[in-house]
Scaffold this motif. Structure first.
Motif, PDB file in Angstrom:
ATOM      1  N   THR A 232      -3.373 -30.556  82.427  1.00 22.46           N
ATOM      2  CA  THR A 232      -3.132 -31.104  81.100  1.00 22.46           C
ATOM      3  C   THR A 232      -4.273 -30.704  80.193  1.00 22.46           C
ATOM      4  OG1 THR A 232      -2.616 -33.128  79.869  1.00 22.46           O
ATOM      5  CG2 THR A 232      -4.351 -33.286  81.525  1.00 22.46           C
ATOM      6  N   SER A 233      -4.133 -30.975  78.930  1.00 21.20           N
ATOM      7  CA  SER A 233      -5.182 -30.709  77.943  1.00 21.20           C
ATOM      8  C   SER A 233      -5.171 -31.824  76.922  1.00 21.20           C
ATOM      9  CB  SER A 233      -4.980 -29.354  77.265  1.00 21.20           C
ATOM     10  OG  SER A 233      -3.711 -29.304  76.620  1.00 21.20           O
ATOM     11  N   MET A 234      -6.296 -32.016  76.279  1.00 23.09           N
ATOM     12  CA  MET A 234      -6.425 -33.111  75.322  1.00 23.09           C
ATOM     13  C   MET A 234      -7.572 -32.795  74.361  1.00 23.09           C
ATOM     14  SD  MET A 234      -8.253 -35.922  77.832  1.00 23.09           S
ATOM     15  CE  MET A 234      -8.309 -37.124  76.533  1.00 23.09           C
ATOM     16  N   ASN A 235      -7.526 -33.422  73.214  1.00 24.40           N
ATOM     17  CA  ASN A 235      -8.574 -33.287  72.205  1.00 24.40           C
ATOM     18  C   ASN A 235      -9.320 -34.608  72.087  1.00 24.40           C
ATOM     19  OD1 ASN A 235      -7.729 -30.693  71.675  1.00 24.40           O
ATOM     20  ND2 ASN A 235      -6.482 -31.249  69.925  1.00 24.40           N
ATOM     21  N   VAL A 236     -10.642 -34.531  71.999  1.00 21.22           N
ATOM     22  CA  VAL A 236     -11.462 -35.723  71.821  1.00 21.22           C
ATOM     23  C   VAL A 236     -12.472 -35.451  70.723  1.00 21.22           C
ATOM     24  CG1 VAL A 236     -11.185 -36.525  74.195  1.00 21.22           C
ATOM     25  CG2 VAL A 236     -13.072 -34.999  73.629  1.00 21.22           C
ATOM     26  N   VAL A 237     -12.942 -36.520  70.138  1.00 23.08           N
ATOM     27  CA  VAL A 237     -13.955 -36.452  69.083  1.00 23.08           C
ATOM     28  C   VAL A 237     -15.149 -37.258  69.553  1.00 23.08           C
ATOM     29  CG1 VAL A 237     -14.475 -36.891  66.664  1.00 23.08           C
ATOM     30  CG2 VAL A 237     -12.150 -36.258  67.334  1.00 23.08           C
ATOM     31  N   VAL A 238     -16.334 -36.629  69.576  1.00 21.93           N
ATOM     32  CA  VAL A 238     -17.542 -37.300  70.037  1.00 21.93           C
ATOM     33  C   VAL A 238     -18.605 -37.202  68.960  1.00 21.93           C
ATOM     34  CG1 VAL A 238     -17.018 -36.823  72.462  1.00 21.93           C
ATOM     35  CG2 VAL A 238     -18.399 -35.198  71.161  1.00 21.93           C
ATOM     36  N   SER A 239     -19.579 -38.076  69.058  1.00 20.71           N
ATOM     37  CA  SER A 239     -20.692 -38.091  68.118  1.00 20.71           C
ATOM     38  C   SER A 239     -21.862 -37.327  68.713  1.00 20.71           C
ATOM     39  CB  SER A 239     -21.106 -39.534  67.802  1.00 20.71           C
ATOM     40  OG  SER A 239     -20.030 -40.244  67.207  1.00 20.71           O
ATOM     41  N   THR A 240     -22.534 -36.541  67.880  1.00 22.40           N
ATOM     42  CA  THR A 240     -23.687 -35.769  68.328  1.00 22.40           C
ATOM     43  C   THR A 240     -24.954 -36.585  68.171  1.00 22.40           C
ATOM     44  OG1 THR A 240     -23.995 -34.794  66.138  1.00 22.40           O
ATOM     45  CG2 THR A 240     -22.524 -33.650  67.650  1.00 22.40           C
ATOM     46  N   VAL A 241     -26.047 -36.048  68.752  1.00 19.89           N
ATOM     47  CA  VAL A 241     -27.327 -36.740  68.667  1.00 19.89           C
ATOM     48  C   VAL A 241     -27.790 -36.843  67.218  1.00 19.89           C
ATOM     49  CG1 VAL A 241     -29.746 -36.653  69.389  1.00 19.89           C
ATOM     50  CG2 VAL A 241     -27.940 -35.956  70.979  1.00 19.89           C
ATOM     51  N   GLU A 242     -27.488 -35.814  66.429  1.00 22.67           N
ATOM     52  CA  GLU A 242     -27.900 -35.828  65.035  1.00 22.67           C
ATOM     53  C   GLU A 242     -27.045 -36.743  64.173  1.00 22.67           C
ATOM     54  OE1 GLU A 242     -27.249 -33.191  66.765  1.00 22.67           O
ATOM     55  OE2 GLU A 242     -29.193 -32.193  67.049  1.00 22.67           O
ATOM     56  N   GLY A 243     -26.044 -37.375  64.780  1.00 22.93           N
ATOM     57  CA  GLY A 243     -25.185 -38.264  64.007  1.00 22.93           C
ATOM     58  C   GLY A 243     -23.958 -37.583  63.441  1.00 22.93           C
ATOM     59  N   GLY A 244     -23.746 -36.316  63.800  1.00 19.75           N
ATOM     60  CA  GLY A 244     -22.562 -35.612  63.320  1.00 19.75           C
ATOM     61  C   GLY A 244     -21.368 -35.852  64.229  1.00 19.75           C
ATOM     62  N   THR A 245     -20.321 -35.083  63.985  1.00 22.34           N
ATOM     63  CA  THR A 245     -19.088 -35.206  64.759  1.00 22.34           C
ATOM     64  C   THR A 245     -18.789 -33.880  65.423  1.00 22.34           C
ATOM     65  OG1 THR A 245     -18.237 -36.861  63.216  1.00 22.34           O
ATOM     66  CG2 THR A 245     -16.644 -35.786  64.659  1.00 22.34           C
ATOM     67  N   GLN A 246     -18.428 -33.951  66.709  1.00 23.54           N
ATOM     68  CA  GLN A 246     -18.093 -32.751  67.481  1.00 23.54           C
ATOM     69  C   GLN A 246     -16.660 -32.883  67.982  1.00 23.54           C
ATOM     70  OE1 GLN A 246     -20.677 -32.002  70.826  1.00 23.54           O
ATOM     71  NE2 GLN A 246     -20.507 -29.795  70.598  1.00 23.54           N
ATOM     72  N   TYR A 247     -15.875 -31.841  67.759  1.00 20.49           N
ATOM     73  CA  TYR A 247     -14.475 -31.833  68.151  1.00 20.49           C
ATOM     74  C   TYR A 247     -14.340 -30.969  69.411  1.00 20.49           C
ATOM     75  CZ  TYR A 247     -13.713 -33.694  63.480  1.00 20.49           C
ATOM     76  OH  TYR A 247     -13.739 -34.464  62.346  1.00 20.49           O
ATOM     77  N   LEU A 248     -13.854 -31.583  70.498  1.00 24.83           N
ATOM     78  CA  LEU A 248     -13.750 -30.895  71.781  1.00 24.83           C
ATOM     79  C   LEU A 248     -12.307 -30.875  72.255  1.00 24.83           C
ATOM     80  CD1 LEU A 248     -16.780 -32.525  73.651  1.00 24.83           C
ATOM     81  CD2 LEU A 248     -16.782 -30.421  72.309  1.00 24.83           C
ATOM     82  N   ARG A 249     -11.975 -29.806  72.973  1.00 26.64           N
ATOM     83  CA  ARG A 249     -10.672 -29.704  73.632  1.00 26.64           C
ATOM     84  C   ARG A 249     -10.907 -29.508  75.120  1.00 26.64           C
ATOM     85  NH1 ARG A 249      -5.472 -29.204  72.535  1.00 26.64           N
ATOM     86  NH2 ARG A 249      -4.091 -28.065  73.953  1.00 26.64           N
ATOM     87  N   LEU A 250     -10.324 -30.392  75.936  1.00 23.64           N
ATOM     88  CA  LEU A 250     -10.489 -30.352  77.383  1.00 23.64           C
ATOM     89  C   LEU A 250      -9.216 -29.809  78.021  1.00 23.64           C
ATOM     90  CD1 LEU A 250     -12.687 -32.482  76.514  1.00 23.64           C
ATOM     91  CD2 LEU A 250     -12.372 -33.496  78.768  1.00 23.64           C
ATOM     92  N   SER A 251      -9.396 -28.773  78.857  1.00 30.64           N
ATOM     93  CA  SER A 251      -8.294 -28.248  79.665  1.00 30.64           C
ATOM     94  C   SER A 251      -8.592 -28.611  81.110  1.00 30.64           C
ATOM     95  CB  SER A 251      -8.177 -26.731  79.497  1.00 30.64           C
ATOM     96  OG  SER A 251      -7.133 -26.222  80.294  1.00 30.64           O
ATOM     97  N   ILE A 252      -7.759 -29.444  81.720  1.00 27.53           N
ATOM     98  CA  ILE A 252      -8.014 -30.020  83.044  1.00 27.53           C
ATOM     99  C   ILE A 252      -6.966 -29.492  84.016  1.00 27.53           C
ATOM    100  CG2 ILE A 252      -8.371 -32.158  84.324  1.00 27.53           C
ATOM    101  CD1 ILE A 252      -8.683 -33.552  81.566  1.00 27.53           C
ATOM    102  N   GLU A 253      -7.443 -28.907  85.137  1.00 26.90           N
ATOM    103  CA  GLU A 253      -6.557 -28.362  86.156  1.00 26.90           C
ATOM    104  C   GLU A 253      -6.991 -28.876  87.528  1.00 26.90           C
ATOM    105  OE1 GLU A 253      -3.886 -26.582  85.784  1.00 26.90           O
ATOM    106  OE2 GLU A 253      -4.069 -26.276  83.608  1.00 26.90           O
TER     107      GLU A 253
END
Length: 605
Positions: A232-253
């Motif tokens: 499966t795959s999914m998109n997540v949004v995480v916060s960076t150390v600097e206080g910004g936003t990082q958009y990640l996509r996970l592909s899980i097999e």
């Protein structure tokens, strides 16, 4: 000498005993040495089977018996002692019995041992097996060498692949991880783009790396993959150390072993932050472009403007809003030479080639046959240049000015018609002025009558101007002329007739006729008394004639005039003659009756 004679027999007897004792002593010593050697062998070879040990022990005992027997025998030659001899003989006998006892129980096992022939066969078979094993070992050695070479090659390939893998990932925003079934990270390749190193990930779990809500979402997805075996795959949004936003996509097999069993997970993490920023900006630009295109489309929609572009070979590669008679399908990918006949395409080709040759904009007007008629176009062509100012194509705007040409032609026609009508109008006004002056007793009467007739003509002209001199609706003309004396919808007036329009000449002349009839009815006829009635009817007859009837009733008694006034003259002569028709006027006792009969060509369907 006596002592010598006494000693010699003893000496001779001892010599004989010595000669008999020495062999016995040697035998005793030899058997003792063999026994000691056998015992030493048994001590050092503890791995021998039990039967061999028992046989060897029996052999040692027999050797000891022999040693004891011969040793005691040799000793007894010098010092005879029957009692001592019997003891040692008894001990030797016991030892011999023990040896016999050991041999007795070892005999079946000794008999079970293979014969020399069997040993020879076994040795031959063993030798064959050994040779076979040696060949096998040689083959295994060769295979081992091949395997080692294969391992070295595969190791080298793996290192090369791993280097390419790392080189590929180092230039990207991708990290790869492995986890066991407990979701503990067991291996990681973390791109330097990410904030955390690979060594800080191994041994940890998702909850150690992500915030609570994000970790729960990721863990749920990974457990689903472990359960179903489907990636499966999914998109997540995480916060960076600097206080910004990082958009990640996970592909899980699922990670599987050689048997196909799921032993963990492998995950690839793509950093989509930069892409998200690009997409956000692209979306904004797309919206702006869509808005600009909508405005562009709105500006050109329904207009007579065509926009196009050419490549370097002057082939159409984009067309928007082509004029009627042209379609993009027949123009795209083709040149003007391929679309138009030479005499038609020559002017526009000359303009385009001039623009390519000089690099300067060109404009002009051309005429092209489209949809069965000649169309006039204003053309402006702009060169499109590359960074080195080389012309790589053309952009052009074509405006259909055919309507402008038609309007100009129509305007010229209208001006000529206006000049003609103005002359006719002036002639009519002049004639009205003369006739009105000739039948007026004083200037005040002249002004009053002449002004009313001018107003009647102006009312008709107003209707014509409102319709751009194409004609006027007959109902509007009736209301305009009769409105000076009677309210529209009054009970004194009854109007019947189809909804039709009249041409300009008919509007002017019938308007004057209605004015004269209304003026007469107001002064002397049905409109001069409250109970008077006027009936106005018109129709298109089968003989292709327009017929209108004016009939007055319930008015004052009417008598034929002694002399014809201007109104009668206008009705009977001017209106009929001007419209190629007939006008009849009757003064019946009940009221005036006027009938106008003209060709239906004066009627606009």
């Amino acid at each position: 000498m006596d002592w010598l004679l006494h000693f010699l027999p003893d000496l001779v007897g001892r010599e004989e005993a010595l000669l008999r004792a020495i062999p016995r002593a040697l035998i005793a010593a030899s058997t003792l040495g063999i026994a000691i050697a056998t015992i030493t062998f048994l001590v050092k070879r503890r791995d021998l089977p039990g039967v061999y040990k028992r046989v060897a022990l029996a052999f040692v005992l027999l050797l000891l018996c022999i040693t004891l027997s011969h040793g005691v025998g040799a000793f007894s030659l010098f010092s005879p002692s029957p009692a001592y001899q019997r003891v040692f003989d008894s001990v030797a006998a016991v030892i011999a019995l023990v040896a016999v006892f050991l041999i007795r129980f070892a005999l079946p096992e000794l008999l079970a041992l293979p014969s020399p022939r069997e040993l020879q066969r076994n040795n031959a078979h063993l030798k064959s097996e050994i040779d076979s094993h040696i060949d096998t070992m040689r083959q295994l050695t060769d295979i081992r060498g091949e395997l080692e070479e294969t391992v070295r090659m595969r190791t080298r390939e793996w290192k090369e692949i791993n280097q390419r893998f790392e080189a590929a990932l180092s230039g990207s925003d991708i990290a790869v991880f492995n986890q066991d079934k407990d979701l503990v990270f067991t291996w990681a390749y973390n791109n330097p783009h990410f904030e955390i190193g690979a060594e800080e990930i191994i041994g940890k779990m998702d909850r150690d790396l992500f915030a609570g809500d994000v970790a729960a979402q990721i863990v749920e997805a990974k457990r689903a993959v472990l359960s179903t075996g489907q990636g499966t795959s999914m998109n997540v949004v995480v916060s960076t150390v600097e206080g910004g936003t990082q958009y990640l996509r996970l592909s899980i097999e699922p990670l599987r072993d050689a048997a196909g069993e799921t032993i963990g997970l492998t995950s690839a993490v793509f950093d989509l932050t930069e892409r998200h920023d690009y997409e956000t900006r692209l979306q904004a630009l797309t919206s702006s472009l869509a808005l600009a295109n909508a405005r562009f489309d709105l500006a050109l929609r329904g207009s007579a403007i065509m926009v196009f572009s050419h490549d370097a070979d002057l082939r159409y590669n984009w067309i928007y809003n082509p004029p009627t008679g042209l379609a993009p399908d027949i123009m795209l990918g083709r040149t003007d030479e391929e679309i138009w006949p030479p005499e038609v395409g020559r002017p526009i080709l000359a303009m385009k080639r001039e623009a390519v040759a000089t690099g300067q904009p060109q404009h002009g007007e051309i005429v092209m046959p489209l949809a069965g008629s000649d169309r006039h176009f204003q053309v402006r062509i702009e060169p499109m240049t590359a960074g080195n100012h080389e012309v790589i194509g053309l952009a052009g705007v074509v405006v259909d000015v055919t309507e402008s040409h038609l309007q100009e032609a129509h305007l010229r026609l209208v001006m000529r018609e206006l000049t003609h009508r103005s002359k006719n109008l002036l002639a009519v006004i002049q004639a009205m002025a003369r006739q009105t002056a000739a039948r007026s007793d004083d200037p005040q009467t002249f002004v009053s009558r002449f002004s009313a007739r001018l107003r009647a003509m102006a009312a008709s002209h107003d209707l014509l101007v409102a319709q751009e001199w194409h004609g006027a609706i007959l109902h509007d003309l009736v209301n305009a002329q009769l409105g000076q004396a009677i309210e529209p919808g009054s009970d004194q007036l009854k109007i019947e007739g189809p909804f039709i329009s009249l041409r300009p000449d008919a509007v002017q002349n019938i308007g004057l006729a209605l004015h004269e009839l209304t003026t007469n009815a107001s002064k002397y006829g049905a409109l001069s008394v409250p109970g008077g009635r006027i009936s106005l009817r018109w129709a298109i007859r089968d003989d292709n004639r327009f017929h209108m009837r004016w009939e007055e009733t319930n008015g004052p008694s009417v008598q034929s005039p002694q002399k014809s006034g201007f109104g009668v003259t206008l009705l009977e002569r001017s209106v009929g003659q001007a419209l190629d028709g007939d006008v009849t006027l009757e003064f019946t006792p009940g009221g005036v009756v006027c009938e106008i009969d003209i060709p239906a060509s004066h009627v606009i369907a």
